[in-house]
Design an enzyme around this catalytic site. Structure first.
Site, PDB file in Angstrom:
ATOM      1  N   ASP A  89       0.828  -1.209   0.000  1.00 43.25           N
ATOM      2  CA  ASP A  89       0.000   0.000   0.000  1.00 43.25           C
ATOM      3  C   ASP A  89       0.867   1.266   0.000  1.00 43.25           C
ATOM      4  O   ASP A  89       1.648   1.490   0.931  1.00 43.25           O
ATOM      5  CB  ASP A  89      -0.894  -0.074   1.253  1.00 43.25           C
ATOM      6  CG  ASP A  89      -1.967   0.987   1.263  1.00 43.25           C
ATOM      7  OD1 ASP A  89      -1.990   1.827   0.360  1.00 43.25           O
ATOM      8  OD2 ASP A  89      -2.784   0.961   2.216  1.00 43.25           O
ATOM      9  N   ASP A 134     -10.494   4.113  -1.425  1.00 40.04           N
ATOM     10  CA  ASP A 134     -11.079   3.131  -0.502  1.00 40.04           C
ATOM     11  C   ASP A 134     -12.598   3.051  -0.651  1.00 40.04           C
ATOM     12  O   ASP A 134     -13.285   4.060  -0.679  1.00 40.04           O
ATOM     13  CB  ASP A 134     -10.745   3.504   0.946  1.00 40.04           C
ATOM     14  CG  ASP A 134      -9.279   3.254   1.249  1.00 40.04           C
ATOM     15  OD1 ASP A 134      -8.496   2.988   0.311  1.00 40.04           O
ATOM     16  OD2 ASP A 134      -8.916   3.333   2.437  1.00 40.04           O
TER      17      ASP A 134
HETATM   18  C1  GLA Z   1      -5.401   2.293   2.727  1.00 39.99           C
HETATM   19  C2  GLA Z   1      -5.915   1.175   1.831  1.00 39.99           C
HETATM   20  C3  GLA Z   1      -6.989   0.393   2.574  1.00 39.99           C
HETATM   21  C4  GLA Z   1      -6.398  -0.167   3.864  1.00 39.99           C
HETATM   22  C5  GLA Z   1      -5.799   0.952   4.716  1.00 39.99           C
HETATM   23  C6  GLA Z   1      -5.020   0.420   5.896  1.00 39.99           C
HETATM   24  O1  GLA Z   1      -6.378   3.232   2.989  1.00 39.99           O
HETATM   25  O2  GLA Z   1      -6.432   1.682   0.623  1.00 39.99           O
HETATM   26  O3  GLA Z   1      -7.501  -0.660   1.764  1.00 39.99           O
HETATM   27  O4  GLA Z   1      -5.407  -1.118   3.545  1.00 39.99           O
HETATM   28  O5  GLA Z   1      -4.904   1.761   3.950  1.00 39.99           O
HETATM   29  O6  GLA Z   1      -4.407   1.411   6.629  1.00 39.99           O
END
Ligand code: GLA
Length: 453
Positions: free
Chosen positions: A216, A276
């Site tokens: 990520d 997200d």
């Molecule tokens: C980002 C990702 C999410 C999750 C969070 C965890 O926002 O896009 O899917 O993994 O981090 O902190």
């Protein structure tokens, strides 16, 4: 952490810099005690503290810190940008011939995830029938990370006392085990990332028995610009290949810099095309709209990812969840459940474990549907390996619609031999090459149309 705080009466406000993020914080002060909220929506303070002379004694997540006065802003450690590798194609790992299926902790649990809960989820994957329906990955998202030892080896935190033992447990259930990291020094939730330890972490993951890595971007933003995305992801892609264990590689950089055009070259098996997801109709629709243009790049081993499922998390109607599943299936999206599979209502089980719908997602041809729109009706068509077609018809309106398919619109004049409604599990009549049906508000039909050559 670098704190820059000012007290005004019974309030304190200012900023907290961590590696990768600056937080605007505020909170109440009572005597020498204060609390810091890191966001307007937080219901409890992220940090509490006491002023003791010139020091601040802080508590965060039950860990204790002492803050001392900084002499200058240079006291704040800014990690250097490491050299990035020259671009070249990373060989394919041969994994994820169909979109990965499983479960991920983030959508429901965020940081409230631990060893016991993951074991219970692994149990429930088996007893609920999810595993046998194809959901095999059990993936821990952010907040498992602990500290690095003197040799730089990353450990898990106290919520996960023994990652290897947990992996063994998950494997003993006939499941696979996934984990999460970041190319930055910190993850999105501020835990340690793999920055500068890429190969070392890949080896650690392999030694634990990890089968899937979500990587990520987040904390990498303070170090690299988007022009480094490809090289930075390539670095971990290669590290995973060299780790000696087959590990599915999931890129999470929110669709930046047209990741679909290069995700496979850096070794990726899937890549997020979106920000997200949340458990709302508007989020599902926004994400699927971002997923749609990437369609030409979906293929066996390499998938566009509109984010994990929210089905069963409680804030959409069952019709909306059915549409969520329908759209993920026709766009050959990874199916990573994000709900509490220990306690699913029958309707949620039916949605997640509808094998006829899963078969559309998992079709070996690996094509992603593209949509056409007519008013508030969207039609998505996905060609399938056996020559049939999956046709999803979505009612975007908040009122019932009567609609359907015409063989002529599908380019199938007189060629349709069978039309099956995959949510009703029944073949339906199509007199004169026309099938029509009522679709509830925000509902979807998913049809499998068979044709003669
Ligand atoms: C980002 C990702 C999410 C999750 C969070 C965890 O926002 O896009 O899917 O993994 O981090 O902190």
């Amino acid at each position: 952490m670098y704190l820059d705080l000012q007290q005004t009466g019974t309030q304190v406000a200012g900023k907290v810099d961590t590696i990768g993020h600056t937080w605007q914080v505020k909170g109440p002060v009572t005597g020498t005690h204060f609390e810091l909220y890191f966001g307007a929506r937080e219901t409890k303070p992220r940090v509490t503290g006491d002023i003791q002379g010139s020091e601040l004694h802080l508590v965060r997540d039950e860990a204790h810190f002492v803050a001392v006065p900084a002499q200058s802003s240079e006291d704040y450690p800014k990690p250097e940008r490491l050299p990035i590798p020259a671009l070249h194609d990373v060989p394919s790992n041969g994994l994820a011939k169909t979109p990965p299926m499983g479960w991920n902790s983030w959508n429901l649990f965020q940081e409230h995830i631990d060893d016991m809960t993951v074991r219970e989820m692994a149990d429930a994957m088996v007893t609920s029938g999810m595993r046998d329906a194809g959901y095999v990955y059990v993936n821990i998202d952010d907040t498992w990370e602990g500290v690095r030892d003197a040799d730089g080896n990353l450990g898990s935190n106290k919520k996960f006392p023994d990652m290897k033992a947990l992996a063994d447990y998950v494997h003993s259930k006939g499941l696979k085990f996934g984990i999460y990291s970041s190319p930055g020094p910190r993850t999105c939730a501020e835990y340690p990332g793999s920055y500068g330890h890429e190969q070392q972490d890949a080896k650690t993951f392999a030694a634990w028995g990890i089968d899937y890595l979500k990587y990520d971007w987040c904390g990498a933003r303070m170090i690299y610009n988007n022009d480094a995305l490809q090289a930075v992801y390539q670095k971990m892609g290669e590290a995973l290949l060299k780790s000696g264990r087959p590990i599915v590689y999931s890129l999470c950089e929110y669709g930046n810099d047209h990741v679909e055009t290069w995700g496979a070259e850096v070794g990726g098996n899937l890549w997020r095309t979106t920000g997200d997801i949340s458990d709302t109709w508007s989020s599902v629709i926004a994400n699927i709209e971002k997923q749609a243009p990437a369609a030409p790049y979906a293929r066996p081993g390499h998938w566009n990812d509109p984010d994990m499922l929210e089905i069963g998390n409680g804030h959409m109607t069952d019709n909306e969840y059915r549409t969520h599943m329908t759209l993920w299936a026709v766009t050959a999206a990874p199916l990573l459940a994000g709900n509490d599979i220990r306690s699913m209502r029958p309707a949620i089980k039916e949605i997640l474990m509808n094998r006829e719908v899963i078969a559309i997602d998992q079709d070996s041809l690996g094509k992603q549907a593209t949509p056409t729109k007519s008013g508030t009706i969207e039609t998505w068509i996905k060609p399938l390996a056996d020559g049939s077609m999956a046709v999803a018809i979505v009612n975007m309106a908040e009122v019932e619609a009567t609609t359907g398919i015409k063989g002529s619109d599908l380019g199938l004049d007189n060629k349709m031999t069978a039309v099956r409604d995959l949510w009703a599990h029944t073949d339906v009549p199509f007199p004169g090459g026309v099938y029509s049906a009522k679709i509830p508000p925000h509902g979807a039909l998913l049809l499998r149309v068979r044709t003669k050559n």
